[in-house]
Design a protein around this motif. Sequence first.
Motif, PDB file in Angstrom:
ATOM      1  N   GLU A 282       0.809  -1.223   0.000  1.00 13.23           N
ATOM      2  CA  GLU A 282       0.000   0.000   0.000  1.00 13.23           C
ATOM      3  C   GLU A 282       0.843   1.275   0.000  1.00 13.23           C
ATOM      4  OE1 GLU A 282      -3.507  -2.085   2.752  1.00 13.23           O
ATOM      5  OE2 GLU A 282      -2.206  -0.501   3.566  1.00 13.23           O
ATOM      6  N   ALA A 283       2.104   1.171   0.406  1.00 15.52           N
ATOM      7  CA  ALA A 283       2.947   2.361   0.571  1.00 15.52           C
ATOM      8  C   ALA A 283       3.187   3.067  -0.763  1.00 15.52           C
ATOM      9  CB  ALA A 283       4.284   1.961   1.190  1.00 15.52           C
ATOM     10  N   ALA A 284       3.141   4.386  -0.711  1.00 11.03           N
ATOM     11  CA  ALA A 284       3.493   5.187  -1.880  1.00 11.03           C
ATOM     12  C   ALA A 284       4.974   4.997  -2.181  1.00 11.03           C
ATOM     13  CB  ALA A 284       3.187   6.662  -1.607  1.00 11.03           C
ATOM     14  N   PRO A 285       5.400   5.254  -3.435  1.00  9.56           N
ATOM     15  CA  PRO A 285       6.800   5.004  -3.811  1.00  9.56           C
ATOM     16  C   PRO A 285       7.822   5.643  -2.867  1.00  9.56           C
ATOM     17  CG  PRO A 285       5.505   5.442  -5.766  1.00  9.56           C
ATOM     18  CD  PRO A 285       4.594   5.668  -4.590  1.00  9.56           C
ATOM     19  N   LYS A 286       7.597   6.879  -2.443  1.00 12.33           N
ATOM     20  CA  LYS A 286       8.544   7.555  -1.567  1.00 12.33           C
ATOM     21  C   LYS A 286       8.614   6.876  -0.207  1.00 12.33           C
ATOM     22  CE  LYS A 286       9.662  12.030   0.510  1.00 12.33           C
ATOM     23  NZ  LYS A 286       9.247  13.455   0.677  1.00 12.33           N
ATOM     24  N   GLN A 287       7.444   6.525   0.334  1.00 15.34           N
ATOM     25  CA  GLN A 287       7.420   5.860   1.636  1.00 15.34           C
ATOM     26  C   GLN A 287       8.051   4.479   1.554  1.00 15.34           C
ATOM     27  OE1 GLN A 287       3.547   4.992   3.235  1.00 15.34           O
ATOM     28  NE2 GLN A 287       4.365   4.330   5.220  1.00 15.34           N
ATOM     29  N   LEU A 288       7.788   3.765   0.450  1.00 16.40           N
ATOM     30  CA  LEU A 288       8.354   2.428   0.286  1.00 16.40           C
ATOM     31  C   LEU A 288       9.876   2.489   0.251  1.00 16.40           C
ATOM     32  CD1 LEU A 288       7.743  -0.572  -0.123  1.00 16.40           C
ATOM     33  CD2 LEU A 288       7.706  -0.155  -2.589  1.00 16.40           C
ATOM     34  N   ARG A 289      10.425   3.497  -0.418  1.00 16.31           N
ATOM     35  CA  ARG A 289      11.886   3.648  -0.445  1.00 16.31           C
ATOM     36  C   ARG A 289      12.426   3.888   0.956  1.00 16.31           C
ATOM     37  NH1 ARG A 289      10.744   6.631  -5.174  1.00 16.31           N
ATOM     38  NH2 ARG A 289      10.871   8.601  -4.020  1.00 16.31           N
ATOM     39  N   GLU A 290      11.693   4.702   1.725  1.00 13.48           N
ATOM     40  CA  GLU A 290      12.122   4.986   3.096  1.00 13.48           C
ATOM     41  C   GLU A 290      12.041   3.732   3.960  1.00 13.48           C
ATOM     42  OE1 GLU A 290      11.304   8.276   6.644  1.00 13.48           O
ATOM     43  OE2 GLU A 290       9.925   8.111   4.954  1.00 13.48           O
ATOM     44  N   MET A 291      10.994   2.943   3.773  1.00 12.48           N
ATOM     45  CA  MET A 291      10.847   1.705   4.531  1.00 12.48           C
ATOM     46  C   MET A 291      11.996   0.757   4.223  1.00 12.48           C
ATOM     47  SD  MET A 291       6.704   1.313   4.013  1.00 12.48           S
ATOM     48  CE  MET A 291       6.583  -0.414   4.486  1.00 12.48           C
ATOM     49  N   LYS A 292      12.302   0.595   2.954  1.00 16.26           N
ATOM     50  CA  LYS A 292      13.377  -0.318   2.566  1.00 16.26           C
ATOM     51  C   LYS A 292      14.738   0.179   3.058  1.00 16.26           C
ATOM     52  CE  LYS A 292      11.160  -2.407  -1.485  1.00 16.26           C
ATOM     53  NZ  LYS A 292      11.224  -2.628  -2.959  1.00 16.26           N
ATOM     54  N   ALA A 293      14.920   1.501   3.053  1.00 18.17           N
ATOM     55  CA  ALA A 293      16.190   2.066   3.508  1.00 18.17           C
ATOM     56  C   ALA A 293      16.381   1.910   5.012  1.00 18.17           C
ATOM     57  CB  ALA A 293      16.264   3.541   3.130  1.00 18.17           C
ATOM     58  N   THR A 294      15.279   1.733   5.754  1.00 18.35           N
ATOM     59  CA  THR A 294      15.342   1.594   7.211  1.00 18.35           C
ATOM     60  C   THR A 294      15.553   0.150   7.642  1.00 18.35           C
ATOM     61  OG1 THR A 294      13.872   3.505   7.423  1.00 18.35           O
ATOM     62  CG2 THR A 294      14.099   2.140   9.368  1.00 18.35           C
ATOM     63  N   MET A 295      15.278  -0.791   6.743  1.00 20.68           N
ATOM     64  CA  MET A 295      15.434  -2.205   7.092  1.00 20.68           C
ATOM     65  C   MET A 295      16.913  -2.529   7.323  1.00 20.68           C
ATOM     66  SD  MET A 295      12.436  -3.562   7.298  1.00 20.68           S
ATOM     67  CE  MET A 295      12.597  -5.321   7.060  1.00 20.68           C
ATOM     68  N   PHE A 296      17.159  -3.234   8.422  1.00 17.45           N
ATOM     69  CA  PHE A 296      18.535  -3.396   8.912  1.00 17.45           C
ATOM     70  C   PHE A 296      18.841  -4.850   9.255  1.00 17.45           C
ATOM     71  CE2 PHE A 296      21.723  -2.076  12.372  1.00 17.45           C
ATOM     72  CZ  PHE A 296      22.689  -1.671  11.460  1.00 17.45           C
ATOM     73  N   GLN A 297      18.013  -5.781   8.748  1.00 12.52           N
ATOM     74  CA  GLN A 297      18.167  -7.176   9.161  1.00 12.52           C
ATOM     75  C   GLN A 297      19.449  -7.812   8.637  1.00 12.52           C
ATOM     76  OE1 GLN A 297      16.007  -6.122   6.929  1.00 12.52           O
ATOM     77  NE2 GLN A 297      15.796  -7.543   5.229  1.00 12.52           N
ATOM     78  N   PHE A 298      20.020  -7.268   7.566  1.00 15.75           N
ATOM     79  CA  PHE A 298      21.285  -7.781   7.033  1.00 15.75           C
ATOM     80  C   PHE A 298      22.438  -6.809   7.263  1.00 15.75           C
ATOM     81  CE2 PHE A 298      18.213 -10.113   4.285  1.00 15.75           C
ATOM     82  CZ  PHE A 298      18.620 -11.408   4.577  1.00 15.75           C
ATOM     83  N   GLY A 299      22.227  -5.816   8.127  1.00 14.16           N
ATOM     84  CA  GLY A 299      23.236  -4.792   8.317  1.00 14.16           C
ATOM     85  C   GLY A 299      23.137  -3.744   7.218  1.00 14.16           C
ATOM     86  N   ALA A 300      24.205  -2.952   7.066  1.00  9.49           N
ATOM     87  CA  ALA A 300      24.202  -1.880   6.074  1.00  9.49           C
ATOM     88  C   ALA A 300      25.632  -1.517   5.705  1.00  9.49           C
ATOM     89  CB  ALA A 300      23.466  -0.650   6.623  1.00  9.49           C
ATOM     90  N   GLY A 301      25.765  -0.860   4.563  1.00 11.88           N
ATOM     91  CA  GLY A 301      27.073  -0.367   4.144  1.00 11.88           C
ATOM     92  C   GLY A 301      28.009  -1.456   3.657  1.00 11.88           C
TER      93      GLY A 301
END
Length: 529
Positions: A452-471
Motif C-alpha cells: 500500500e505504501a506510496a513510492p517515496k514511503q516504500l523507499r524509506e521503509m526499505k532504507a530503514t530495514m537493517f536485518q542484514f546490516g548496512a554499508g
Amino acid sequence: MFVQLFSIFWRYWSLIVPTTFITYFVSNKYRYGLAKYPGPWLAAYTDWWRFFDACGRQSEKTFQEIHRKYGDIVRIGPNVLSFADPQALKQIYGLNKGFVKSDFYPVQQASVEGRRLPSLFSTVDEGYHARYRRCVNGAFSMSSLVPYEPLVESTLAVFLKQTEKLFQNTGKTCNLTRWVQFFAFDVIGELTWSKRVGFLERNEDVDGIIDFVSSFLDYAGPIGQMPILDLLLKKNVIRMQLQRWGLWKTTFPATQFALDRQAERENEMNIIKQKGIGALKDVSQAESQENRGIDLLSKFTQAQFEHPEIMTNDMVLTTSLSMVIAGSETTAISLSAVLYYLLQNPRTYSKLLAEIDQAVLDGIIENREDCIVSWTASQKLPYLDAVIQEAFRLHPAAGLILERIVPAQGIEIMGERIPGGTIVGCNAWVLHRRREVFGEDVETFRPERWLEAAPKQLREMKATMFQFGAGARTCIGKNISLLEIYKLVPSLLRRFQLELVEPEREWTTLNAWFVRQLDFNVKFLQRQK
C-alpha cells in the motif's frame, strides 16, 4: 620505598580500595564526553550494565524500552551510544565514513592451533576486509544464485520428503524452529562442500554442531559487551600458547566438520589452488566432481589461485566456517519468523495460499509433484515478498547493536558532535518499529503495508530495514539466505497444511546476539487442494 608504600597501603587499604573504585567509576561517567546523553544510570559508570542486560537474553526488548524512555540517542555504556533514528544509518554505516568495527566482533573469531581465524564478519581491520571481500565477492553475488539453486533444491526436496515421513504420516509434533535449522545447516553443507551434513536424514544434531553454535552465540553476546573478558577466558595467552604447542587440543565441532570436508577434497582443491578450477576437466579423478556444479569451497579455492598473496589456507577455512555459523543460524531464525507470523494470522496465511494457488493456475509456478517453487517464480509473488519483508521487520535476527567506532577526529551524527573513539550503533528491533516510517501499527504483522505504501514511503521503509546490516559490512551471504527463504516458504505451504499446537500461546525468544525462537511447535497435515 616499596616497603613504606606497602605499609601505607596496608594501614589504609579500607579507605584506598573503595576510593580507587569510586574514582574509576566516576571518571567513566565524565572522561568520554558523553555525560549529557541520557540512559540507564548505571550504564554511564560501567559496561557491566550492558553485560548483565545481555545475560538476561532479552536485550532487544531493553533497547526498545530505553529508546522509548530516553529518546533517539541513549548512552548504554561509559563510551557507548545507541541511535534509534534511521538517519543515523547512513552516517554510521555509510561508505568511506571512517568507522571501524569494535572489539565486540573478534570475540566471535574461531581459533585453530592457537591461531585466530578472523572472518569477513569478525575482522576489525577494514583494509584486510576490503582485500578479503574482493576475493570472494563473486561467490555471493546475485548472479551466482542460478548455479546455487539446484544445490538448495536438492536439500529442499529431502526436507519436504522427511517432513512428510516424520511428521505428516505419523502425526507427531514438530519443533519447527529446530527443523528449519536442520534444513539451513544441510543447505550450507550442500552449497559449501556439495555434501549435506545429514541433519535432515538423521533428524538429529549431527556431532552436536547446532548445540555448539548456540553455546558459541550464548557466550559471544554477553562477553562481546566487555571483550576483555574473552582475553581472560577463551583466548587467554596461556590457553592459546598451549594450543600452539599441541597441549590443549580443543577444536570447535563446526571447525572440525569444515576441516574434515576439506580433507576429503584435498586432492581436488590442490589442483584448483595450483592450476585453477578449469584444470579439473583434465583430471580423471575429479570428473565425478564436475557433475555436481561449482560449490563454495571450489570458489573460495579458486580465489586462492587468483589471489595467492591475499587468500590463504586459513582464509578458505574461515570463509567456509563462517557459512556454517552465520549462514545457518540467521536463515533459520528468519524462516521461523515467516512461518510463525503466518500461523498466528490465519487471514494472511489464506491470502498467501490463494496467491500461490493462482500462480500455479496461471503457469507462473510449475505444477510439480514435489511442490517445489523456483526462485524465478517466487520473485513474481508480490504478497509472498510482502509477508517475508514484514517478518524481517518484526523479527530481525540480530538483537544487539551493530557496533562501530567513531573515527579519531570525531563526527556529526544526527546533529550531534560525537567524540572520536566512541562506540556507536543501531539496533534493528528499534529501527524496524519507527512509527513515522512504518505507520502507527508497528507492532502488528501486516504485510499489506509493503503493497500500500506510496513510492517515496516504500523507499524509506526499505532504507530503514537493517536485518542484514548496512554499508560495506552488509552480510555477504544475504542473497543465499534470500534464495533459501523464498524457495522454502511457498514450497512448504503448497505441500502441507500447518497448524500450531498451542495457537493461543506466544513463543518465547532468547537473545543470544541472534534472537532465537523457542516453543514453536506445529502439526503437519496433508493439504487439501
